[in-house]
Design a protein around this motif. Structure first.
Motif, PDB file in Angstrom:
ATOM      1  N   SER A 140       1.368  -1.074   0.265  1.00 23.90           N
ATOM      2  CA  SER A 140       0.051   0.031  -0.254  1.00 23.90           C
ATOM      3  C   SER A 140       1.178   1.046   0.398  1.00 23.90           C
ATOM      4  O   SER A 140       0.352   2.236  -0.921  1.00 23.90           O
ATOM      5  CB  SER A 140      -1.051  -0.022   1.270  1.00 23.90           C
ATOM      6  N   LEU A 141       1.812   1.414   0.755  1.00 24.16           N
ATOM      7  CA  LEU A 141       2.265   2.008   1.136  1.00 24.16           C
ATOM      8  C   LEU A 141       3.463   2.569  -0.685  1.00 24.16           C
ATOM      9  O   LEU A 141       3.602   3.841  -1.341  1.00 24.16           O
ATOM     10  CB  LEU A 141       3.940   2.115   2.077  1.00 24.16           C
ATOM     11  N   GLN A 142       3.997   1.781  -1.429  1.00 22.91           N
ATOM     12  CA  GLN A 142       4.831   1.915  -2.333  1.00 22.91           C
ATOM     13  C   GLN A 142       3.520   2.193  -3.561  1.00 22.91           C
ATOM     14  O   GLN A 142       4.209   2.772  -4.992  1.00 22.91           O
ATOM     15  CB  GLN A 142       5.123   0.020  -3.037  1.00 22.91           C
ATOM     16  N   ASN A 143       2.248   1.573  -3.207  1.00 21.45           N
ATOM     17  CA  ASN A 143       1.131   1.956  -4.232  1.00 21.45           C
ATOM     18  C   ASN A 143       1.294   3.658  -4.184  1.00 21.45           C
ATOM     19  O   ASN A 143       0.802   4.539  -5.053  1.00 21.45           O
ATOM     20  CB  ASN A 143       0.324   1.108  -4.022  1.00 21.45           C
ATOM     21  N   ALA A 144       0.611   4.268  -3.079  1.00 20.80           N
ATOM     22  CA  ALA A 144       0.898   5.481  -2.486  1.00 20.80           C
ATOM     23  C   ALA A 144       1.855   6.729  -3.256  1.00 20.80           C
ATOM     24  O   ALA A 144       1.866   7.292  -3.916  1.00 20.80           O
ATOM     25  CB  ALA A 144       0.693   5.520  -1.251  1.00 20.80           C
ATOM     26  N   ARG A 145       3.405   5.740  -3.260  1.00 17.85           N
ATOM     27  CA  ARG A 145       4.199   7.114  -3.915  1.00 17.85           C
ATOM     28  C   ARG A 145       4.137   6.909  -4.961  1.00 17.85           C
ATOM     29  O   ARG A 145       5.071   7.115  -5.662  1.00 17.85           O
ATOM     30  CB  ARG A 145       5.371   5.483  -3.397  1.00 17.85           C
ATOM     31  N   ALA A 146       4.281   5.196  -5.476  1.00 20.87           N
ATOM     32  CA  ALA A 146       3.368   6.114  -6.991  1.00 20.87           C
ATOM     33  C   ALA A 146       2.618   6.445  -7.805  1.00 20.87           C
ATOM     34  O   ALA A 146       2.606   8.060  -8.679  1.00 20.87           O
ATOM     35  CB  ALA A 146       3.908   4.298  -7.515  1.00 20.87           C
ATOM     36  N   ASP A 147       0.889   6.468  -6.990  1.00 22.22           N
ATOM     37  CA  ASP A 147       0.398   7.699  -7.362  1.00 22.22           C
ATOM     38  C   ASP A 147       0.447   8.523  -7.698  1.00 22.22           C
ATOM     39  O   ASP A 147       0.927   9.476  -7.941  1.00 22.22           O
ATOM     40  CB  ASP A 147      -0.507   7.069  -6.303  1.00 22.22           C
ATOM     41  N   LYS A 148       1.509   9.624  -5.935  1.00 22.27           N
ATOM     42  CA  LYS A 148       2.103  10.792  -6.160  1.00 22.27           C
ATOM     43  C   LYS A 148       3.006  11.325  -7.045  1.00 22.27           C
ATOM     44  O   LYS A 148       3.021  11.852  -7.759  1.00 22.27           O
ATOM     45  CB  LYS A 148       2.618  10.395  -4.762  1.00 22.27           C
TER      46      LYS A 148
END
Length: 67
Positions: free
Chosen positions: A46-54
């Motif tokens: 989830s953290l990695q996905n949030a960073r990619a979305d940002k």
């Protein structure tokens, strides 16, 4: 730093990112020792996905400003 928090304290990782309901669900999952591993994996992904979305939002904004 956030990755280490996501591994060792998965529910805190969600809480710090403002996902209160997800944090509670994660806490319920990690109460058991067996559930700790899936909770940690879930938090890191989830953290990695949030960073990619940002990162993607930043790229889209840069592309739009060039036009």
């Amino acid at each position: 730093m956030m990755t280490l928090i996501a591994i060792f304290f998965p529910c805190v990782s969600f809480f710090l990112r403002g996902k209160i309901l997800t944090s509670i669900i994660c806490l319920i999952l990690q109460i058991t020792l067996i559930g700790w591993v899936p909770a940690a994996i879930w938090a890191v992904i989830s953290l990695q996905n949030a960073r990619a979305d940002k990162r993607n939002r930043k790229l889209i904004k840069a592309i739009k400003s060039r036009s």
